[in-house]
Design an enzyme around this catalytic site. Structure first.
Site, short mmCIF file in Angstrom:
data_model
loop_
_atom_site.label_atom_id
_atom_site.label_comp_id
_atom_site.label_asym_id
_atom_site.label_seq_id
_atom_site.Cartn_x
_atom_site.Cartn_y
_atom_site.Cartn_z
N LYS A 151 0.21 4.49 3.79
CA LYS A 151 0.57 5.87 3.47
C LYS A 151 1.56 5.93 2.30
O LYS A 151 1.21 5.55 1.20
CB LYS A 151 1.13 6.54 4.73
CG LYS A 151 0.29 6.31 6.00
CD LYS A 151 -1.11 6.85 5.90
CE LYS A 151 -1.82 6.96 7.24
NZ LYS A 151 -2.04 5.69 7.95
N ASP A 175 8.73 4.53 14.44
CA ASP A 175 7.71 4.66 13.39
C ASP A 175 8.31 5.52 12.29
O ASP A 175 8.54 6.72 12.49
CB ASP A 175 6.44 5.29 13.98
CG ASP A 175 5.29 5.31 12.99
OD1 ASP A 175 5.54 5.38 11.76
OD2 ASP A 175 4.12 5.31 13.44
N TYR A 231 1.26 9.27 16.59
CA TYR A 231 0.05 8.86 15.87
C TYR A 231 -1.05 8.51 16.87
O TYR A 231 -0.81 7.78 17.84
CB TYR A 231 0.39 7.66 14.98
CG TYR A 231 -0.81 7.03 14.33
CD1 TYR A 231 -1.70 7.77 13.56
CD2 TYR A 231 -1.07 5.67 14.49
CE1 TYR A 231 -2.79 7.19 12.97
CE2 TYR A 231 -2.16 5.07 13.90
CZ TYR A 231 -3.03 5.84 13.14
OH TYR A 231 -4.12 5.26 12.56
#
Length: 361
Positions: free
Chosen positions: A200, A175, A104
């Site tokens: 999300k 993650d 990310y």
């Protein structure tokens, strides 16, 4: 009736059920089914809450529900970036952090800033090269994994990496935003900490900014809690309420979105304008690679149903060319478009993409 605050009544329940029943108030006459929103900055002294930066009933409900799915204790944060910042703060001065080169962008940016200040030493690795990751873990304070990776959708051998990192004495963060606890539970593989951008898939409706961290070790939980409290990285009560409401339907949303993703991956692989389709076989994210940036931009500009947006994991389908961001890894193709499939009808989603792809010639 079982007391909803007694965690033992959740034992043996399947994830689809846990998402619905965990974090409910006690099942007493005239009590609400949902934990109400508590707008409070201050509590009467003498209890466990004391002040709004330390606790909120809505946080506790959300944390119990997500914790039941992840198999650990959860702490809610104001955003995914706030959560990752708290975890990176666990690294001692000058400590080595191992991170995938395809991660990310926000995580990589945080690490770059920390390294520029001399706070940490960063070792970027190709996360699918397990031997290289294990070698890099030697002497590291923290090994940070992301699987599937964003936006390359690489799947990491988490079991091997976690075992090697733990043997080397490193903390391990995974993650889990893309996979969600419905598709993988890194704590069960030995990870110390699991990170979510709850914005999300967890919340799932493009209306919440929140993060979350799951942990099993009590001492580590206390450390992360202390950082949330000291740094003021606590979520708002309304955001937490919405995130928990979104979590209730995560199994249904993910099932439909995943079906759409798998079908789109298969169909788009046959289109002549697509050079490569990346789909790990689970989840609701598909990345497609077109000839170049111009072709990718034309695809994004030509759709009508899909929306260009940098977030993902919601009920609506979104897409974007990732290299439009200057900080994206140079090893990500210029023509890569990340698709986040929503819950719309597959034929409408496919037709909209094809209509735009067919204009590319």
């Amino acid at each position: 009736m079982p007391d909803a605050n007694d965690a033992h009544h959740l034992d043996g329940l399947r994830p689809e059920t846990l998402a619905v029943v965990a974090g409910r108030p006690a099942a007493l006459p005239d009590e609400p089914l949902n934990v109400p929103v508590t707008f409070a900055s201050t509590y009467i002294a003498g209890g466990e809450r004391e002040y709004g930066r330390y606790a909120n009933p809505g946080w506790s409900a959300f944390e119990e529900a997500l914790g039941a799915l992840e198999g650990g204790r959860v702490l809610a944060f104001a955003s995914g970036m706030a959560a990752s910042s708290a975890l990176l703060d666990l690294v001692p001065q000058g400590g080595v952090v191992v991170v995938p080169r395809h991660s990310y962008l926000g995580t990589l940016s945080q690490l770059r800033h920390l390294e520029e200040r001399g706070r940490v030493v960063v070792r970027q690795v190709d996360a699918v090269d397990t031997a290289a990751v294990i070698e890099a873990a030697a002497g590291a304070a923290l090994v940070w994994m992301e699987s599937p990776s964003n936006p390359a959708l690489e799947v990491v051998d988490l079991a091997s990496v976690i075992a090697a990192a733990k043997a080397a004495g490193a903390l391990v963060v995974v993650d889990n935003t893309f996979a969600t606890p419905l598709r993988q539970r890194p704590l069960e593989l030995g990870a110390d900490l699991v990170l979510h951008s709850a914005t999300k898939f967890i919340a799932g409706h493009s209306d919440v900014l929140m993060g979350a961290v799951a942990v099993r070790d009590e001492a580590l939980h206390a450390e992360v809690l202390g950082r949330r409290s000291m740094h003021g990285a606590a979520p708002g009560p309304m955001e937490t309420f919405l995130a928990l409401r979104g979590l209730r339907t995560l199994p249904l949303r993910l099932e439909r979105a995943e079906q759409n993703a798998a079908e789109l991956a298969a169909r788009l692989d046959l289109h002549p304008a697509i050079a490569e389709v990346r789909y790990p076989g689970f989840g609701a994210i598909v990345s497609v690679v077109l000839a170049d940036a111009a072709a990718a931009d034309a695809l994004v500009a030509g759709v009508r149903l899909w929306r260009q947006a940098t977030s993902l994991g919601a009920v609506e389908s979104t897409l974007e060319r990732r290299r439009r961001w200057a900080g994206e890894a140079p090893t990500i193709p210029e023509g890569l478009v990340r698709l986040s499939t929503g819950v719309e009808h597959i034929e409408d989603l496919h037709a909209d993409l094809v209509r735009s792809l067919d204009t590319l010639g």
